[in-house]
Design a protein around this motif. Sequence first.
Motif, PDB file in Angstrom:
ATOM      1  N   VAL A   1       0.857  -1.191   0.000  1.00  0.00           N
ATOM      2  CA  VAL A   1       0.000   0.000   0.000  1.00  0.00           C
ATOM      3  C   VAL A   1       0.888   1.235   0.000  1.00  0.00           C
ATOM      4  O   VAL A   1       1.785   1.368   0.831  1.00  0.00           O
ATOM      5  CB  VAL A   1      -0.916   0.042   1.244  1.00  0.00           C
ATOM      6  CG1 VAL A   1      -1.790   1.286   1.220  1.00  0.00           C
ATOM      7  CG2 VAL A   1      -1.772  -1.210   1.328  1.00  0.00           C
TER       8      VAL A   1
ATOM      9  N   TYR B   1       0.667   5.177   0.516  1.00  0.00           N
ATOM     10  CA  TYR B   1      -0.192   6.337   0.825  1.00  0.00           C
ATOM     11  C   TYR B   1       0.520   7.540   0.224  1.00  0.00           C
ATOM     12  O   TYR B   1       1.525   8.010   0.719  1.00  0.00           O
ATOM     13  CB  TYR B   1      -0.519   6.466   2.321  1.00  0.00           C
ATOM     14  CG  TYR B   1       0.568   6.853   3.296  1.00  0.00           C
ATOM     15  CD1 TYR B   1       1.449   5.916   3.804  1.00  0.00           C
ATOM     16  CD2 TYR B   1       0.684   8.176   3.745  1.00  0.00           C
ATOM     17  CE1 TYR B   1       2.435   6.279   4.719  1.00  0.00           C
ATOM     18  CE2 TYR B   1       1.664   8.548   4.669  1.00  0.00           C
ATOM     19  CZ  TYR B   1       2.533   7.591   5.142  1.00  0.00           C
ATOM     20  OH  TYR B   1       3.503   7.944   6.056  1.00  0.00           O
TER      21      TYR B   1
ATOM     22  N   MET C   1      -1.824  -1.172  -3.980  1.00  0.00           N
ATOM     23  CA  MET C   1      -2.854  -0.129  -3.893  1.00  0.00           C
ATOM     24  C   MET C   1      -2.198   1.230  -3.677  1.00  0.00           C
ATOM     25  O   MET C   1      -1.302   1.368  -2.855  1.00  0.00           O
ATOM     26  CB  MET C   1      -3.802  -0.414  -2.712  1.00  0.00           C
ATOM     27  CG  MET C   1      -4.879  -1.433  -3.046  1.00  0.00           C
ATOM     28  SD  MET C   1      -5.794  -1.939  -1.580  1.00  0.00           S
ATOM     29  CE  MET C   1      -6.610  -0.421  -1.141  1.00  0.00           C
TER      30      MET C   1
ATOM     31  N   VAL D   1      -3.074   5.017  -2.609  1.00  0.00           N
ATOM     32  CA  VAL D   1      -4.143   5.786  -1.960  1.00  0.00           C
ATOM     33  C   VAL D   1      -3.730   7.252  -1.830  1.00  0.00           C
ATOM     34  O   VAL D   1      -2.749   7.566  -1.149  1.00  0.00           O
ATOM     35  CB  VAL D   1      -4.438   5.224  -0.541  1.00  0.00           C
ATOM     36  CG1 VAL D   1      -5.730   5.818   0.003  1.00  0.00           C
ATOM     37  CG2 VAL D   1      -4.506   3.695  -0.533  1.00  0.00           C
TER      38      VAL D   1
ATOM     39  N   THR E   1      -3.539  10.391  -0.156  1.00  0.00           N
ATOM     40  CA  THR E   1      -3.746  10.603   1.277  1.00  0.00           C
ATOM     41  C   THR E   1      -3.392  12.030   1.677  1.00  0.00           C
ATOM     42  O   THR E   1      -2.267  12.476   1.446  1.00  0.00           O
ATOM     43  CB  THR E   1      -2.869   9.600   2.060  1.00  0.00           C
ATOM     44  OG1 THR E   1      -3.157   8.283   1.586  1.00  0.00           O
ATOM     45  CG2 THR E   1      -3.129   9.663   3.546  1.00  0.00           C
TER      46      THR E   1
END
Lengths: 102, 186
Positions: free
Chosen positions: B4, B6, B91, B93, B95
């Motif tokens: 992930v 961010y 992923m 994201v 943020t």
Amino acid sequence: MPNLKELSKKKVRFTGGHRMCAGCGAPMVVNWILKALDDDERAVISNATGCLEVSTCLYPYTSWKDSWVHTAFENAAATCSGTEAAFKALKKKDLLMESISS
Amino acid sequence: MLYVCYDNGAYMNTGIQRSSATPYGADTTTSPAGKVKQGKEQFRKDLTEIMVAHHIPYAAQTVPVIPGTPYMFDLYNKAEKAFKITGAKFMNVLTPCPRGWRCDTATELEVVKAAVETCFWPLYEVENGEYKINYIPKEKKPITEWLKLQGRFKHLLKPENEHIVQKIQEEVDRRWERLLFLAKVK
Ligand code: SF4
């Protein structure tokens, strides 16, 4: 569509008290992603250096309820794949104390 | 393994230095806007597309949970899906970092919403090479809607920098059109 009520009952895996700035988006992203795990699953989290990493593990405290590894900027994924390889090897040799999902 | 990212668009922890993820025109401590330069002079590196190019089973782009939007559970749904897939998953994201974006903490999710509605940050996923756009705005908002909410882009809204805004708009349009094509929407 997920049920908010059900989700709010899920196990908390990332706790407050960390030192991220007020209003930082990163903790809420972490919370929501970890909510997607089943409660009986265990995670190994490898965290690259950055705000999230330095601000959530000020010795001797931690915000993480799962296994958590502090890694450098560039090798978070390598640490994780190494952990996965170790897990598989231990499982194969039947050396795991209890079953942990991958 | 699920990776992930961010993405807050800079090296925020060490004091807001520009990174490859920093958007074009953003004012950071190493791409300052002043008399000579007007912020970062390169477009943002597209990390999601870089991961797609690795032909992993699942790569997705999303945003935090924004109540009241049709994509409120996009982040949760994608995480849930990703955890169930075997192999390397990714992923990205978008943020909010109120400190680096120089935006209001109380309304920071409005900023993220603007990123989605202007197509600066499309919500999409690529599963085994198949592109799927998870949200297509009814009416694509102009990029100024995303720029005007953040102090790091303030200088771009001066009349003399209109050409920079136009350049950013063209790049956002180009990437969005490409995505529509890849997802077979157009
Ligand atoms: S990313 Fe870092 S600097 Fe930015 S708001 Fe979060 S904790 Fe603060």
